[in-house]
Design a protein around this motif. Sequence first.
Motif, PDB file in Angstrom:
ATOM      1  N   GLU A 267       0.807  -1.223   0.000  1.00 41.12           N
ATOM      2  CA  GLU A 267       0.000   0.000   0.000  1.00 41.12           C
ATOM      3  C   GLU A 267       0.836   1.267   0.000  1.00 41.12           C
ATOM      4  O   GLU A 267       0.359   2.328  -0.387  1.00 41.12           O
ATOM      5  N   ARG A 268       2.075   1.141   0.518  1.00 43.32           N
ATOM      6  CA  ARG A 268       2.940   2.328   0.536  1.00 43.32           C
ATOM      7  C   ARG A 268       4.340   1.946   0.096  1.00 43.32           C
ATOM      8  O   ARG A 268       4.862   0.913   0.531  1.00 43.32           O
ATOM      9  N   ASN A 421      -4.533   9.321   6.332  1.00 42.39           N
ATOM     10  CA  ASN A 421      -4.425   7.877   6.529  1.00 42.39           C
ATOM     11  C   ASN A 421      -3.132   7.601   7.277  1.00 42.39           C
ATOM     12  O   ASN A 421      -2.061   8.018   6.832  1.00 42.39           O
ATOM     13  N   GLU A 440       1.126   9.392   5.251  1.00 43.26           N
ATOM     14  CA  GLU A 440       1.836   9.069   4.015  1.00 43.26           C
ATOM     15  C   GLU A 440       3.055   9.988   3.864  1.00 43.26           C
ATOM     16  O   GLU A 440       4.114   9.567   3.410  1.00 43.26           O
ATOM     17  N   ILE A 457      -4.072   0.664   8.479  1.00 41.28           N
ATOM     18  CA  ILE A 457      -4.049   2.051   7.999  1.00 41.28           C
ATOM     19  C   ILE A 457      -5.417   2.640   8.328  1.00 41.28           C
ATOM     20  O   ILE A 457      -6.451   2.148   7.861  1.00 41.28           O
ATOM     21  N   LEU A 458      -5.432   3.665   9.198  1.00 40.05           N
ATOM     22  CA  LEU A 458      -6.694   4.227   9.697  1.00 40.05           C
ATOM     23  C   LEU A 458      -6.816   5.704   9.350  1.00 40.05           C
ATOM     24  O   LEU A 458      -5.811   6.429   9.355  1.00 40.05           O
ATOM     25  N   PRO A 459      -8.057   6.180   9.116  1.00 43.62           N
ATOM     26  CA  PRO A 459      -8.233   7.620   8.922  1.00 43.62           C
ATOM     27  C   PRO A 459      -8.203   8.336  10.274  1.00 43.62           C
ATOM     28  O   PRO A 459      -8.895   7.936  11.216  1.00 43.62           O
ATOM     29  N   ARG A 474      -9.089   9.257  16.125  1.00 44.33           N
ATOM     30  CA  ARG A 474      -9.591   8.257  15.197  1.00 44.33           C
ATOM     31  C   ARG A 474     -10.995   8.646  14.740  1.00 44.33           C
ATOM     32  O   ARG A 474     -11.823   9.023  15.558  1.00 44.33           O
TER      33      ARG A 474
END
Length: 476
Positions: A267-268, A421, A440, A457-459, A474
């Motif tokens: 993802e990254r 994120n 990120e 990975i959370l907003p 969160r």
Amino acid sequence: MIEKQNSNITISEVKKQQQYMQKMKAFLWDWEQKTGQKQSYFVLTTGCQMNAHDSEKLAGMLETMGYVKSPTEENADFVIYNTCCIRENAEEKVYGRLGRLKYYKKQNKNMKIALCGCMTQQDVVIEKLQKSYKFIDIVFGTFNLYKLPELLYHSMQTEGTLFDIWKEAGEIVEDIPTMYQSAFQASVNVTYGCENFCSYCIVPYVRGKERSRKPEDILHEVEQLAQNGIKEIMLLGQNVNSYGKNLEHPLSFAKLLQKINQVEGIERIRFMTSHPKDLSDELIETIKNCKKVCNYIHLPIQSGSSEILKRMNRRYTKEQYLELVQKLKNAIPDITISTDIIVGFPGETEQDFQETLDVIRQVKYCTAFTFIYSKRTGTPAAKMEQQVPEEVVKDRFNRLLQVLNPIVEEVHQKQVGTIANVLVEEVSKQNSAILTGRMENNILVHFEGNKDCIGKILPIKITDNKTFYVIGERIG
Ligand code: SAH
Ligand code: SF4
Ligand code: F3S
């Protein structure tokens, strides 16, 4: 033809080491039958991410042999120091710890000790070890790390110190067992060595000429990691931007990133280090267009003075660097940039130093790793006249931080109010109710949560700024 021969050598080397791992496994099994205990290991790593990743390989080989990780150094049966020599204090730290280790070995006669990494590639260090550190069992270097099983096996049969230091690199050895520290982030080598010869730097002498791994080997590793649940990849090289130039089928670093961007499950994608002299427009476009490539770049400036940069052999000027930063910011408006800065390079004047401060003010870094120049024997800068007096350097170093810190805070303040994120990394060491993770753009975030979130990975809504990190909540 030659190519084929070389890769055969590598394959047989890997096989040979696998056999030694099996022999060691049998030896350790016998030991366990006799004593009722497994042998344990302890790896100490100093230095950069490259070294940390090498230590994951050392641990991987040791665990394959049957060693178990020891939580403490003094009780371990095998202690290995993977060393760094980038600055004098890195070496002093190792010598200091070796003094303590000698004492531990007196208490535990069975203890085996090994020293490897960048420090041992220097003749002066080897001479010192031969003279005053006879209690060390194995000394090897950066080019033959994969030989640990063979060296350990031989050391079990002999007395005295075993030295095995190569002057230069052989073929790249793939498929070394690796014990990854994290279940969701992993480092992957793309290049080894460095041939930029910045005049202050010892790395080219201890890590050898630049070698790029084959793209298929890198991709294979990344795919395997993705299958094992790894979400974030850190591509490692002293100068990743020059990746692929000497491959049989040359491939740019940007093209490599584009391929890795397609690996499902990842993802990254991060990378370090980027040398400004080799940062291409193609790379800027790739960071912009590849979704998984993070909008963050570590771009060491070292000094803001073009005159000092010239004597550092960095091969760019202050103006070229600032132009590059502008290009990056124009293409990717939310990009964050970090850097490395050396204070007190020989001949640095107050005016030169002011140029460095000027760059800091203009670029607005999210982080800067700041170092006091350290004289490294064998480098061209060590012979330069006009070494800057210690008190002048210390004063500049403090003034640098006074300029830098408010700018770092400003960059962090800009994040407040945004939703980011965050890849959750760990429970805060200071407070068990707080988790830490990274956006990120590499900015560190603290927020309340429980440890089940680690690896996700959370907003997160960013609510406050604490100079070197931000606070968040969160929201999902
Ligand atoms: N390959 C990377 C840097 C690797 S070393 C690059 O070119 O940017 C990490 C950092 O250590 C360097 O960026 C530099 O800032 C610092 N460093 C290297 N040699 C040093 C020395 N002799 N004294 C002080 N800092 C040094
Ligand atoms: Fe050292 Fe320069 Fe190579 Fe970086 S690019 S490792 S600073 S010689
Ligand atoms: Fe140190 Fe070697 Fe890395 S000298 S910084 S461990 S490449």
